[in-house]
Design an enzyme around this catalytic site. Structure first.
Site, PDB file in Angstrom:
ATOM      1  N   TYR A 141       1.116  -1.166  -0.037  1.00  0.00           N
ATOM      2  CA  TYR A 141      -0.050  -0.095  -0.025  1.00  0.00           C
ATOM      3  C   TYR A 141       0.780   1.193   0.007  1.00  0.00           C
ATOM      4  O   TYR A 141       0.624   2.053  -0.858  1.00  0.00           O
ATOM      5  CB  TYR A 141      -1.089  -0.152   1.140  1.00  0.00           C
ATOM      6  CG  TYR A 141      -1.569   1.399   1.542  1.00  0.00           C
ATOM      7  CD1 TYR A 141      -2.514   2.055   0.774  1.00  0.00           C
ATOM      8  CD2 TYR A 141      -1.306   1.883   2.777  1.00  0.00           C
ATOM      9  CE1 TYR A 141      -2.849   3.224   0.975  1.00  0.00           C
ATOM     10  CE2 TYR A 141      -1.699   3.263   2.860  1.00  0.00           C
ATOM     11  CZ  TYR A 141      -2.746   3.917   2.084  1.00  0.00           C
ATOM     12  OH  TYR A 141      -3.057   5.165   2.312  1.00  0.00           O
ATOM     13  N   PHE A 169      -1.416  11.195   8.892  1.00  0.00           N
ATOM     14  CA  PHE A 169      -1.413  10.254   9.957  1.00  0.00           C
ATOM     15  C   PHE A 169      -2.393   9.511   9.927  1.00  0.00           C
ATOM     16  O   PHE A 169      -3.310   9.360   9.128  1.00  0.00           O
ATOM     17  CB  PHE A 169      -0.762  10.829  11.122  1.00  0.00           C
ATOM     18  CG  PHE A 169       1.109  11.232  11.012  1.00  0.00           C
ATOM     19  CD1 PHE A 169       1.300  11.909   9.969  1.00  0.00           C
ATOM     20  CD2 PHE A 169       1.940  10.555  11.635  1.00  0.00           C
ATOM     21  CE1 PHE A 169       2.473  12.176   9.605  1.00  0.00           C
ATOM     22  CE2 PHE A 169       3.239  10.695  11.311  1.00  0.00           C
ATOM     23  CZ  PHE A 169       3.850  11.382  10.461  1.00  0.00           C
ATOM     24  N   ARG A 221      -0.095   6.541  18.055  1.00  0.00           N
ATOM     25  CA  ARG A 221      -0.461   7.119  17.190  1.00  0.00           C
ATOM     26  C   ARG A 221      -0.902   8.514  17.236  1.00  0.00           C
ATOM     27  O   ARG A 221      -1.499   8.795  18.201  1.00  0.00           O
ATOM     28  CB  ARG A 221      -1.440   6.119  16.136  1.00  0.00           C
ATOM     29  CG  ARG A 221      -1.380   4.905  15.830  1.00  0.00           C
ATOM     30  CD  ARG A 221      -0.267   4.831  14.759  1.00  0.00           C
ATOM     31  NE  ARG A 221       0.192   3.440  14.349  1.00  0.00           N
ATOM     32  CZ  ARG A 221       1.350   2.793  14.948  1.00  0.00           C
ATOM     33  NH1 ARG A 221       1.877   3.267  15.653  1.00  0.00           N
ATOM     34  NH2 ARG A 221       1.597   1.656  14.619  1.00  0.00           N
ATOM     35  N   GLY A 284       4.179  -5.585  11.232  1.00  0.00           N
ATOM     36  CA  GLY A 284       4.329  -4.299  10.221  1.00  0.00           C
ATOM     37  C   GLY A 284       3.891  -3.005  11.266  1.00  0.00           C
ATOM     38  O   GLY A 284       3.996  -1.992  10.535  1.00  0.00           O
TER      39      GLY A 284
HETATM   40  N1  UDP Z   1      -5.141  -1.503  16.918  1.00  0.00           N
HETATM   41  C1  UDP Z   1      -5.228  -2.541  18.007  1.00  0.00           C
HETATM   42  N2  UDP Z   1      -6.508  -3.266  17.563  1.00  0.00           N
HETATM   43  C2  UDP Z   1      -7.313  -3.133  16.519  1.00  0.00           C
HETATM   44  C3  UDP Z   1      -6.940  -2.112  15.665  1.00  0.00           C
HETATM   45  C4  UDP Z   1      -5.867  -1.349  15.760  1.00  0.00           C
HETATM   46  O1  UDP Z   1      -4.622  -2.507  18.681  1.00  0.00           O
HETATM   47  O2  UDP Z   1      -8.230  -3.833  16.609  1.00  0.00           O
HETATM   48  C5  UDP Z   1      -3.818  -0.764  17.050  1.00  0.00           C
HETATM   49  C6  UDP Z   1      -2.898  -0.812  15.997  1.00  0.00           C
HETATM   50  O3  UDP Z   1      -1.986  -1.892  16.371  1.00  0.00           O
HETATM   51  C7  UDP Z   1      -2.373   0.667  15.765  1.00  0.00           C
HETATM   52  C8  UDP Z   1      -3.439   1.403  16.345  1.00  0.00           C
HETATM   53  O4  UDP Z   1      -4.347   0.680  16.838  1.00  0.00           O
HETATM   54  O5  UDP Z   1      -1.445   0.757  16.786  1.00  0.00           O
HETATM   55  C9  UDP Z   1      -4.029   2.192  14.975  1.00  0.00           C
HETATM   56  O6  UDP Z   1      -4.390   1.288  14.124  1.00  0.00           O
HETATM   57  P1  UDP Z   1      -5.440   1.426  12.838  1.00  0.00           P
HETATM   58  O7  UDP Z   1      -5.654   0.260  12.105  1.00  0.00           O
HETATM   59  O8  UDP Z   1      -6.340   2.134  13.234  1.00  0.00           O
HETATM   60  O9  UDP Z   1      -4.297   2.632  11.993  1.00  0.00           O
HETATM   61  P2  UDP Z   1      -2.817   2.451  11.435  1.00  0.00           P
HETATM   62  O10 UDP Z   1      -1.979   2.964  12.464  1.00  0.00           O
HETATM   63  O11 UDP Z   1      -2.591   1.014  11.081  1.00  0.00           O
HETATM   64  O12 UDP Z   1      -2.922   3.216  10.455  1.00  0.00           O
END
Ligand code: UDP
Length: 324
Positions: A141, A169, A221, A284
């Site tokens: 992606y 972000f 994040r 990742g």
């Molecule tokens: N996350 C989590 N559980 C979930 C979805 C996300 O712990 O069911 C964590 C994920 O590991 C990251 C943060 O929440 O650290 C944000 O994830 P999201 O998928 O919303 O966005 P990304 O950072 O991947 O773009």
């Protein structure tokens, strides 16, 4: 002024189109509705159901509508899916964007705003992340987004297409009017998952790892409100309108929140019980991603307005009564 918006039926695109309409700027929305929602398309915009892979139709639409600028949101944006099926991502994101940019060149449209991502940085060298950090994507992606930035850079040098690439972000929240919001199927994002758990639609939130080197061990994040992203796009158009040079610009708030902090804030805001369980790390996931947005401030005169609690409460408002 007239702006053509690809992906205007999607999450961020629809919020941007609403902003255009609220400012009496003409908006032409292009979307193939494969992942967007027709209900999200502002009634006061012109809607064209078309796929960015359809070069001739895109060229005809650009020639017909003659927009002052193109804002390009249309893309597939699931990291996991891109790992499973890179073909889909290279085809839709890279070939589709290439078609669109080529059509802009042919139609003489020289202002382009592109929806990019902080995942281009991969595992960042330092926090907060500024635009000087070397791109080092770790999934298909992000590779597709970086490839498109490179196409834009080459087209600027050769054909004078001026672009702003906005590296977002974590987009989150919903328009406070409650009419549009985030609706992905499946939903991979943390805040919607937490709120669906608060609503009883899910049993619990899986927290992906609590052994990161952060204060509480969970990932941090930089969550940014979707309307703050929308306002940055409008500022990017203003900037290009004033003959600004092409730029790559981060969009975040400069503030990080851990997964557990988001859960706790959500418990306070919703007043609901939110069960969670710590599970394995997600592959990742960098430990911390927080933006340095000073370039956006300096170049675009932009700054975020929504706090993390406003992000969660507008999302909560939407998720209790989603319209699509
Ligand atoms: N996350 C989590 N559980 C979930 C979805 C996300 O712990 O069911 C964590 C994920 O590991 C990251 C943060 O929440 O650290 C944000 O994830 P999201 O998928 O919303 O966005 P990304 O950072 O991947 O773009």
């Amino acid at each position: 002024m007239k702006i053509l918006v690809t992906g205007g039926a999607g999450y961020i695109g629809s919020h941007f189109v609403n902003l255009l309409v609220s400012k009496n700027i003409e908006a032409v929305v292009i979307d193939n509705l494969s992942r967007g929602h027709i209900e999200a398309v502002n009634k006061n915009s012109v809607f064209e159901k078309v796929d960015i892979l359809e070069y001739e139709r895109i060229l005809n639409l650009l020639a017909y509508h003659k927009p002052d600028a193109v804002v390009h949101f249309a893309a597939f944006a699931y990291v996991g899916e891109s790992v499973e099926n890179p073909l889909l991502y290279y085809n839709n994101n890279v070939i589709g964007s290439y078609n669109l940019i080529k059509a802009c060149k042919e139609a003489g449209i020289k202002k382009f705003v592109f929806s990019s991502t902080c995942s281009i940085y991969g595992n960042p060298e330092s926090i907060p992340i500024n635009e000087e950090q070397k791109p080092d994507p770790i999934n298909p992606y992000a590779n597709t987004k970086l490839a498109i930035e490179k196409i834009l850079n080459d087209f600027d040098r050769a054909y004078g297409i001026k672009y702003i690439s906005l590296r977002y972000f974590n987009a989150a929240g919903a328009d406070p009017n409650g009419l549009i919001g985030e609706s992905h199927l499946p939903e991979p994002h943390l805040i919607p998952i937490i709120l669906e758990t608060a609503l009883g639609k899910r049993e619990k939130v899986n927290v992906f790892g609590n052994d990161y080197k952060t204060l509480d061990g969970t990932c941090i994040r930089d969550y940014i409100h979707v309307n703050d992203l929308a306002s940055a796009h409008l500022k990017a158009i203003d900037y290009l309108h004033n003959a600004g040079e092409s730029q790559i610009i981060n969009l975040g708030t400069g503030i990080g929140n851990s997964v557990l902090e988001i859960i706790n804030r959500s418990i306070n805001i919703t007043g609901k019980k939110i069960n969670f369980m710590v599970v394995e790390r997600r592959k990742g996931d960098p430990a911390v991603l927080v933006a340095d947005y000073s370039k956006a401030q300096n170049q675009l005169n932009w700054k975020p307005e929504f706090s993390i609690d406003q992000i969660i409460s507008t999302a909560w408002n939407w998720h209790q009564n989603p319209k699509y």
